[in-house]
Design a protein around this motif. Structure first.
Motif, PDB file in Angstrom:
ATOM      1  N   CYS A   1     -16.823   4.200  -7.792  1.00  0.00           N
ATOM      2  CA  CYS A   1     -15.934   5.309  -7.425  1.00  0.00           C
ATOM      3  C   CYS A   1     -16.555   6.692  -7.577  1.00  0.00           C
ATOM      4  O   CYS A   1     -16.495   7.502  -6.658  1.00  0.00           O
ATOM      5  CB  CYS A   1     -14.654   5.247  -8.272  1.00  0.00           C
TER       6      CYS A   1
ATOM      7  N   ASP B   1       0.796  -1.230   0.000  1.00  0.00           N
ATOM      8  CA  ASP B   1       0.000   0.000   0.000  1.00  0.00           C
ATOM      9  C   ASP B   1       0.830   1.282   0.000  1.00  0.00           C
ATOM     10  O   ASP B   1       0.511   2.228  -0.736  1.00  0.00           O
ATOM     11  CB  ASP B   1      -0.986  -0.011   1.161  1.00  0.00           C
TER      12      ASP B   1
ATOM     13  N   GLY C   1      -4.262   3.757  -8.945  1.00  0.00           N
ATOM     14  CA  GLY C   1      -3.817   2.773  -7.972  1.00  0.00           C
ATOM     15  C   GLY C   1      -3.461   1.446  -8.580  1.00  0.00           C
ATOM     16  O   GLY C   1      -3.130   1.345  -9.779  1.00  0.00           O
TER      17      GLY C   1
ATOM     18  N   SER D   1      -4.029  14.368  -6.674  1.00  0.00           N
ATOM     19  CA  SER D   1      -4.032  15.571  -5.832  1.00  0.00           C
ATOM     20  C   SER D   1      -4.040  16.853  -6.648  1.00  0.00           C
ATOM     21  O   SER D   1      -4.271  17.933  -6.109  1.00  0.00           O
ATOM     22  CB  SER D   1      -2.807  15.572  -4.904  1.00  0.00           C
TER      23      SER D   1
ATOM     24  N   ILE E   1      -1.505   8.941  -4.806  1.00  0.00           N
ATOM     25  CA  ILE E   1      -1.976  10.155  -4.123  1.00  0.00           C
ATOM     26  C   ILE E   1      -1.532  11.422  -4.851  1.00  0.00           C
ATOM     27  O   ILE E   1      -2.357  12.312  -5.099  1.00  0.00           O
ATOM     28  CB  ILE E   1      -1.533  10.145  -2.649  1.00  0.00           C
TER      29      ILE E   1
ATOM     30  N   ALA F   1       0.544   4.189  -2.784  1.00  0.00           N
ATOM     31  CA  ALA F   1       0.189   5.541  -2.340  1.00  0.00           C
ATOM     32  C   ALA F   1       1.205   6.569  -2.807  1.00  0.00           C
ATOM     33  O   ALA F   1       0.849   7.724  -3.086  1.00  0.00           O
ATOM     34  CB  ALA F   1       0.074   5.580  -0.818  1.00  0.00           C
TER      35      ALA F   1
ATOM     36  N   TRP G   1      -6.399   1.831  -4.107  1.00  0.00           N
ATOM     37  CA  TRP G   1      -6.885   2.803  -5.097  1.00  0.00           C
ATOM     38  C   TRP G   1      -7.300   4.079  -4.390  1.00  0.00           C
ATOM     39  O   TRP G   1      -7.997   4.033  -3.375  1.00  0.00           O
ATOM     40  CB  TRP G   1      -8.079   2.213  -5.853  1.00  0.00           C
ATOM     41  N   TRP G   2      -6.852   5.225  -4.920  1.00  0.00           N
ATOM     42  CA  TRP G   2      -7.170   6.527  -4.339  1.00  0.00           C
ATOM     43  C   TRP G   2      -7.971   7.372  -5.322  1.00  0.00           C
ATOM     44  O   TRP G   2      -7.784   7.290  -6.543  1.00  0.00           O
ATOM     45  CB  TRP G   2      -5.896   7.249  -3.930  1.00  0.00           C
TER      46      TRP G   2
ATOM     47  N   PRO H   1      -7.084  13.451  -1.107  1.00  0.00           N
ATOM     48  CA  PRO H   1      -7.602  12.248  -1.771  1.00  0.00           C
ATOM     49  C   PRO H   1      -8.056  11.218  -0.743  1.00  0.00           C
ATOM     50  O   PRO H   1      -7.524  11.151   0.374  1.00  0.00           O
ATOM     51  CB  PRO H   1      -6.391  11.740  -2.562  1.00  0.00           C
ATOM     52  N   ARG H   2      -9.047  10.429  -1.116  1.00  0.00           N
ATOM     53  CA  ARG H   2      -9.541   9.405  -0.200  1.00  0.00           C
ATOM     54  C   ARG H   2      -9.258   8.012  -0.760  1.00  0.00           C
ATOM     55  O   ARG H   2      -9.219   7.809  -1.983  1.00  0.00           O
ATOM     56  CB  ARG H   2     -11.048   9.568   0.050  1.00  0.00           C
ATOM     57  N   ARG H   3      -9.056   7.100   0.120  1.00  0.00           N
ATOM     58  CA  ARG H   3      -8.828   5.696  -0.239  1.00  0.00           C
ATOM     59  C   ARG H   3     -10.174   5.043  -0.573  1.00  0.00           C
ATOM     60  O   ARG H   3     -11.155   5.214   0.151  1.00  0.00           O
ATOM     61  CB  ARG H   3      -8.157   4.965   0.930  1.00  0.00           C
TER      62      ARG H   3
END
Length: 250
Positions: A142, A50, A71, A62, A58, A54, A88-89, A99-101
């Motif tokens: 998503c 992970d 991701g 962003s 990310i 990331a 995956w973000w 950003p969120r996971r």
């Protein structure tokens, strides 16, 4: 098609390819980096995986770019601590939010579990070993919006360990692509390898719809950089090696 029109169509197809080449090059870089990082002999777990994902996903989501999701999705059984796993973000719609996971159900015993290996963005590149563009489709997982997903297999020691990829919203793609299509002769439509409309200067051709022009289905499977005439006066050109095709003249 006249010489002038053919040149204009070729320029439009090249312009579309250039927009996607930037995304392809970025994802290719992620793939190469992951393949190198995962090449060790130790059993791979989500704890090691992970942070690697990331580190590129990310930053990719962003900034205000075409990419809205990014991701890696692991091949079943590759990870020592998870049978299935998505790292995956997603970009948040609010500019001041990070950003969120993506929270996905990864337990096959859960009734909400969905086997992603049956989906096109996994299935096709797993079979071909090449990058693939899926969509446009409504991404209910998503974004709840029309999306295209680009995925490329990650191979380590001859074994496919998963898919690295990115999502792009169709409305953002349209803002980038429609000015490019403006130089093409007459109505101009970008379709994927399934003849599904990505965007078009013809407002009656909705993203995600199938363009049912005689001869088109076969032409887009193996598009040429030279205009290929099909039914209804249409011409089809490849948009580089993106797997997309430009349809003009109908």
């Amino acid at each position: 098609m006249t010489t002038v029109d053919a040149r204009a169509a070729a320029a439009a197809a090249a312009g579309v390819a250039a927009r996607f080449d930037e995304i392809f090059a970025m994802i290719d870089g992620w793939r190469a980096g992951l393949a190198g990082s995962l090449a060790g002999d130790a059993a791979l777990t989500t704890v090691e995986l992970d942070p690697l994902v990331a580190s590129f996903a990310i930053p990719a989501v962003s900034e205000e770019t075409l990419v809205t999701g990014a991701g890696f999705v692991a091949a079943p059984g590759i990870l020592a601590d998870a049978a299935y796993h998505l790292a995956w973000w997603l970009r948040e719609t609010a500019a001041d939010r990070p950003p969120r996971r993506l929270q996905a159900v990864e337990d096959p015993a859960n009734e909400l579990f969905r086997d992603y290996t049956a989906l096109e963005w996994w299935r096709v590149p797993a079979e071909t070993g090449a990058r693939h563009l899926t969509g446009p489709y409504v991404d209910y997982v998503c974004t709840d919006d029309y999306t295209v997903t680009i995925t490329i297999p990650v191979v380590v020691g001859g074994t496919m360990v998963g898919m690295v990829g990115a999502d792009a919203l169709v409305d953002r793609l349209e803002r980038e692509l429609l000015p490019v299509l403006g130089s093409a002769p007459g109505p101009a439509t970008i379709v994927n390898a399934s003849a599904r409309v990505v965007t078009s200067t013809d407002t009656h051709r909705e993203p995600g719809s199938i363009l049912r022009t005689p001869g088109l289905a076969e032409a887009v499977r193996h598009p040429s950089v030279e205009p290929v005439a099909i039914g209804d006066g249409c011409e089809v050109l490849a948009c580089g090696d993106t797997s997309l095709a430009l349809v003009v003249g109908c």
